[in-house]
Design a protein around this motif. Structure first.
Motif, PDB file in Angstrom:
ATOM      1  N   GLN A  29       0.818  -1.217   0.000  1.00  0.00           N
ATOM      2  CA  GLN A  29       0.000   0.000   0.000  1.00  0.00           C
ATOM      3  C   GLN A  29       0.848   1.263   0.000  1.00  0.00           C
ATOM      4  OE1 GLN A  29      -3.648   0.175   0.161  1.00  0.00           O
ATOM      5  NE2 GLN A  29      -3.145  -1.799  -0.691  1.00  0.00           N
ATOM      6  N   ARG A  30       2.120   1.096  -0.253  1.00  0.00           N
ATOM      7  CA  ARG A  30       3.056   2.207  -0.146  1.00  0.00           C
ATOM      8  C   ARG A  30       2.667   3.390  -1.050  1.00  0.00           C
ATOM      9  NH1 ARG A  30       9.568   1.822  -0.973  1.00  0.00           N
ATOM     10  NH2 ARG A  30       9.821   4.023  -1.238  1.00  0.00           N
ATOM     11  N   ALA A  33      -0.418   5.157   0.123  1.00  0.00           N
ATOM     12  CA  ALA A  33      -0.167   5.914   1.350  1.00  0.00           C
ATOM     13  C   ALA A  33       0.541   7.224   1.054  1.00  0.00           C
ATOM     14  CB  ALA A  33       0.657   5.076   2.308  1.00  0.00           C
ATOM     15  N   THR A  34       1.554   7.159   0.171  1.00  0.00           N
ATOM     16  CA  THR A  34       2.298   8.383  -0.097  1.00  0.00           C
ATOM     17  C   THR A  34       1.472   9.375  -0.912  1.00  0.00           C
ATOM     18  OG1 THR A  34       3.327   7.249  -1.942  1.00  0.00           O
ATOM     19  CG2 THR A  34       4.622   7.414   0.051  1.00  0.00           C
ATOM     20  N   ARG A  36      -1.615   9.725  -0.284  1.00  0.00           N
ATOM     21  CA  ARG A  36      -2.710  10.035   0.649  1.00  0.00           C
ATOM     22  C   ARG A  36      -4.069   9.565   0.123  1.00  0.00           C
ATOM     23  NH1 ARG A  36       1.386  10.613   3.565  1.00  0.00           N
ATOM     24  NH2 ARG A  36       2.222  12.644   4.015  1.00  0.00           N
ATOM     25  N   SER A  38      -5.157   6.293   0.925  1.00  0.00           N
ATOM     26  CA  SER A  38      -5.323   4.982   1.541  1.00  0.00           C
ATOM     27  C   SER A  38      -6.457   4.897   2.552  1.00  0.00           C
ATOM     28  CB  SER A  38      -4.019   4.587   2.225  1.00  0.00           C
ATOM     29  OG  SER A  38      -3.646   5.580   3.139  1.00  0.00           O
ATOM     30  N   THR A  39      -7.061   6.020   2.917  1.00  0.00           N
ATOM     31  CA  THR A  39      -8.080   5.987   3.951  1.00  0.00           C
ATOM     32  C   THR A  39      -9.462   5.866   3.342  1.00  0.00           C
ATOM     33  OG1 THR A  39      -6.704   7.403   5.277  1.00  0.00           O
ATOM     34  CG2 THR A  39      -8.976   7.225   5.948  1.00  0.00           C
ATOM     35  N   PRO A  40     -10.247   4.862   3.765  1.00  0.00           N
ATOM     36  CA  PRO A  40     -11.591   4.751   3.215  1.00  0.00           C
ATOM     37  C   PRO A  40     -12.425   5.971   3.598  1.00  0.00           C
ATOM     38  CG  PRO A  40     -11.007   2.823   4.534  1.00  0.00           C
ATOM     39  CD  PRO A  40      -9.942   3.836   4.743  1.00  0.00           C
ATOM     40  N   GLN A  47     -15.716   9.010  11.441  1.00  0.00           N
ATOM     41  CA  GLN A  47     -14.798   9.644  12.381  1.00  0.00           C
ATOM     42  C   GLN A  47     -15.163  11.104  12.668  1.00  0.00           C
ATOM     43  OE1 GLN A  47     -10.938   9.992  10.778  1.00  0.00           O
ATOM     44  NE2 GLN A  47     -10.011  10.665  12.677  1.00  0.00           N
ATOM     45  N   VAL A 135       2.464  12.841   8.480  1.00  0.00           N
ATOM     46  CA  VAL A 135       1.302  13.294   7.705  1.00  0.00           C
ATOM     47  C   VAL A 135       0.793  14.624   8.253  1.00  0.00           C
ATOM     48  CG1 VAL A 135      -1.030  12.716   6.944  1.00  0.00           C
ATOM     49  CG2 VAL A 135       0.613  10.893   7.309  1.00  0.00           C
ATOM     50  N   SER A 137      -2.444  16.623   7.686  1.00  0.00           N
ATOM     51  CA  SER A 137      -3.753  16.728   7.062  1.00  0.00           C
ATOM     52  C   SER A 137      -4.767  16.992   8.153  1.00  0.00           C
ATOM     53  CB  SER A 137      -4.101  15.412   6.374  1.00  0.00           C
ATOM     54  OG  SER A 137      -4.428  14.450   7.349  1.00  0.00           O
ATOM     55  N   VAL A 165      -8.452  16.572  -0.759  1.00  0.00           N
ATOM     56  CA  VAL A 165      -7.963  15.455  -1.572  1.00  0.00           C
ATOM     57  C   VAL A 165      -8.931  14.289  -1.595  1.00  0.00           C
ATOM     58  CG1 VAL A 165      -5.482  15.858  -1.591  1.00  0.00           C
ATOM     59  CG2 VAL A 165      -6.503  14.716   0.344  1.00  0.00           C
ATOM     60  N   ARG A 173     -11.172  15.167   3.556  1.00  0.00           N
ATOM     61  CA  ARG A 173      -9.783  15.207   4.003  1.00  0.00           C
ATOM     62  C   ARG A 173      -9.059  16.339   3.287  1.00  0.00           C
ATOM     63  NH1 ARG A 173      -7.581  12.382   8.319  1.00  0.00           N
ATOM     64  NH2 ARG A 173      -8.857  10.564   8.627  1.00  0.00           N
ATOM     65  N   VAL A 174      -8.337  17.102   4.054  1.00  0.00           N
ATOM     66  CA  VAL A 174      -7.613  18.238   3.478  1.00  0.00           C
ATOM     67  C   VAL A 174      -6.116  18.000   3.616  1.00  0.00           C
ATOM     68  CG1 VAL A 174      -7.223  20.727   3.647  1.00  0.00           C
ATOM     69  CG2 VAL A 174      -9.492  19.787   4.103  1.00  0.00           C
TER      70      VAL A 174
ATOM     71  N   LEU B  27      -9.834   6.816  17.864  1.00  0.00           N
ATOM     72  CA  LEU B  27     -10.608   8.015  17.536  1.00  0.00           C
ATOM     73  C   LEU B  27      -9.942   9.264  18.115  1.00  0.00           C
ATOM     74  CD1 LEU B  27     -14.247   6.748  18.092  1.00  0.00           C
ATOM     75  CD2 LEU B  27     -13.297   7.590  15.964  1.00  0.00           C
ATOM     76  N   TRP B  75      -6.128   4.451   9.686  1.00  0.00           N
ATOM     77  CA  TRP B  75      -7.217   5.146   8.993  1.00  0.00           C
ATOM     78  C   TRP B  75      -7.523   6.485   9.632  1.00  0.00           C
ATOM     79  CZ3 TRP B  75     -10.985   0.393   8.308  1.00  0.00           C
ATOM     80  CH2 TRP B  75     -10.526  -0.374   7.247  1.00  0.00           C
ATOM     81  N   TRP B  78      -4.701   8.811   9.078  1.00  0.00           N
ATOM     82  CA  TRP B  78      -4.356   8.941   7.667  1.00  0.00           C
ATOM     83  C   TRP B  78      -2.934   8.479   7.387  1.00  0.00           C
ATOM     84  CZ3 TRP B  78      -4.603  13.727   4.014  1.00  0.00           C
ATOM     85  CH2 TRP B  78      -5.398  13.429   2.932  1.00  0.00           C
ATOM     86  N   PRO B  81      -1.274   2.307   5.558  1.00  0.00           N
ATOM     87  CA  PRO B  81      -1.899   1.104   6.123  1.00  0.00           C
ATOM     88  C   PRO B  81      -0.845   0.035   6.412  1.00  0.00           C
ATOM     89  CG  PRO B  81      -2.995   1.770   4.101  1.00  0.00           C
ATOM     90  CD  PRO B  81      -1.761   2.606   4.214  1.00  0.00           C
ATOM     91  N   ILE B 131       8.746   4.074   4.085  1.00  0.00           N
ATOM     92  CA  ILE B 131       7.591   4.370   3.242  1.00  0.00           C
ATOM     93  C   ILE B 131       7.681   5.765   2.614  1.00  0.00           C
ATOM     94  CG2 ILE B 131       5.071   4.742   3.296  1.00  0.00           C
ATOM     95  CD1 ILE B 131       5.946   1.825   3.438  1.00  0.00           C
ATOM     96  N   TYR B 132       7.938   6.752   3.438  1.00  0.00           N
ATOM     97  CA  TYR B 132       7.882   8.140   2.948  1.00  0.00           C
ATOM     98  C   TYR B 132       9.244   8.656   2.464  1.00  0.00           C
ATOM     99  CZ  TYR B 132       3.430   8.031   5.413  1.00  0.00           C
ATOM    100  OH  TYR B 132       2.182   7.707   5.844  1.00  0.00           O
TER     101      TYR B 132
END
Lengths: 302, 170
Positions: A29-30, A33-34, A36, A38-40, A47, A135, A137, A165, A173-174, B27, B75, B78, B81, B131-132
């Protein structure tokens, strides 16, 4: 006893399996993820209200600390603000006069500027701002239902914060300007020199693709150039700081991000879209003189 | 030796409050506090929950919960994963709360958290770097850890209270 020993071995295998699974997931998932991605979106929608509820005590704490700090500085600030107000009134009069002149000139020359900052703004509350070490955001409590779409600029009262985004149904998500993946086309308000503002995951994003003769210097105001076609031209970003490499102090970081404004801006049309012939339905709608894109955005928000 | 040689009786019902804490902490981890002109992220709160994981619970159940809990934190914050599951699971595998002795009280709880941090922090930094291709924002990382250190005593207090209600063991 033998059964217990077997459970223990199975447990160890399970633990090892999960570790391997995590590592595989992380490396497969790299890219997502990079970028941004990857989040459902559903996770964000769930949330947003919960984070707003849980964050309320922290927001009150921030407010209380800020009240104490503000009351301490109130007298000094009051005097400075009065002086500033006098200056700004004069400047505002000049600005209005120039704006009127500019409008007349634009009308005379029949100029159409696609990069203008839209008047309409969608207000939303920043419900969470994790700002983790990798991150930068945050989540806002409004999404597609409020007319927000991917790519829209997000501002605080100080200036540009970033852009949307991923827009969910009721949250979005910003990506902040200081995130490692943020790249925004910018311009110097003094010289008109162009550059790309690249996030570095700290509070000082750098100016990239700067030529030696561009004349950037400390104190220059940095605005969006609109060259990327995604953001309107002229949104305030920050100020160039002294030193090398050129880095920018972001204006929005001066205050905690609470309420934000989303600018519905459709950007420049893709030239490829113009090449493809319109479908029958589009041609029919055009013939009937259907409403344009701008008005449909406004209707959607209302 | 006698302690390690005997397989304790597993009490998987203790995983319920642990799972609930991880869900809630996930959360909360998306919230940050802005004080004194700085952002103080709560991203290390779920990790604190892992460091105080109940003892004598099944490995399979714990591993599965830590994996799901880690994904949940990825998640909400952000992140990439798999990063938090890897941090949680490697920390768990090295500090092994399932075979530890009783660790009630502030001092032993803080010791366990410090031990966990000594494992989790390098794993988090190194996986992030992989990763980054960038080192983390050390300031943000440090402030996140400070917030966790401040809140861990409260979590230890609540866990001990809960442990008394659930039969006296942690």
């Amino acid at each position: 006893m033998a059964r217990s020993g077997s459970n223990h071995t199975e447990g160890r295998i399970g633990l090892l399996l999960m570790i391997v699974l995590s590592a595989v997931l992380l490396f497969t998932q790299r890219d997502a993820a990079t970028k941004r991605r990857s989040t459902p979106l559903l996770a964000s929608d769930v949330q947003a209200p919960v984070a707003a509820f849980l964050g309320a005590p922290f927001r009150k704490l921030e407010g209380a600390v800020e009240d104490v700090e503000n009351s301490r500085r109130a007298l000094l600030e009051n005097k400075a603000l009065r002086d500033e107000l006098t200056e700004l009134r004069a400047e505002n009069d000049r600005y209005r006069a120039q704006q009127g002149r500019l409008r007349r000139l634009e009308k005379l020359l029949a100029v159409e500027l696609p990069g203008d900052i839209p008047d309409r703004r969608i207000s939303a509350r920043a419900v969470s701002d994790p700002s983790s070490p990798f991150v930068r955001s945050f989540l806002i409590g409004a999404g597609r239902e409020a007319g927000i779409q991917n790519g829209y600029a997000v501002l605080s009262d100080r200036g540009l914060i970033g852009h949307v985004v991923s827009a969910g149904q009721r949250s979005a998500r910003v990506l902040r300007l200081d995130d490692l993946n943020s790249r925004v086309a910018v311009i110097s308000a003094r010289t008109g020199a162009r550059a790309i503002l690249a996030g570095t995951n700290d509070d000082r994003p750098k100016l990239a693709f700067v030529a030696d003769n561009d004349g950037w210097r400390a104190g220059d105001r940095v605005l969006t150039s609109g060259d990327d076609g995604d953001l309107p031209q002229g949104l305030v970003i920050g100020t160039v700081l002294p030193g090398e490499p050129l880095v920018v102090r972001l204006d929005f970081l001066a205050d905690p991000v609470d309420w934000v404004f989303v600018l519905p801006f459709d950007g420049l049309a893709n030239p490829d879209d113009a090449d493809s012939p319109p479908s029958d339905a589009e041609a029919e709608a055009e013939a009937e003189g259907g409403s344009d894109a701008a008005s449909s955005v406004t209707d959607g928000a209302e | 030796m006698a302690y390690l040689g005997v397989n304790p009786i597993l009490r998987n019902e203790r995983l319920i409050p642990a799972a609930f804490t991880l869900l809630l902490a996930g959360l909360i981890s998306a919230v940050d506090v802005r004080l004194f002109g700085q952002s103080w992220p709560l991203t290390w709160i779920p990790f604190a929950a892992v460091s105080l994981w109940p003892r004598r619970v099944g490995l399979w159940g714990s591993a599965l919960l830590l994996f799901i809990g880690g994904l949940w934190v990825d998640w909400t914050t952000w992140g990439a994963p798999g990063q938090w599951p890897l941090v949680f699971l490697l920390t768990y595998a090295l500090i092994r709360p399932d075979i530890r002795g009783s660790a009630r009280g502030l001092a032993s709880g803080m010791t366990r958290f410090t031990l966990a941090l000594a494992v989790g922090l390098p794993v988090f930094v190194l996986t992030g770097w992989t990763i980054y291709e960038s080192w983390p924002d050390w300031g943000s990382l440090g402030r996140g850890v400070v917030v966790a250190v401040i809140l861990v005593p409260v979590m230890i207090f609540l866990r001990d209270k809960l442990a008394i209600r659930m039969g006296g063991d942690d």
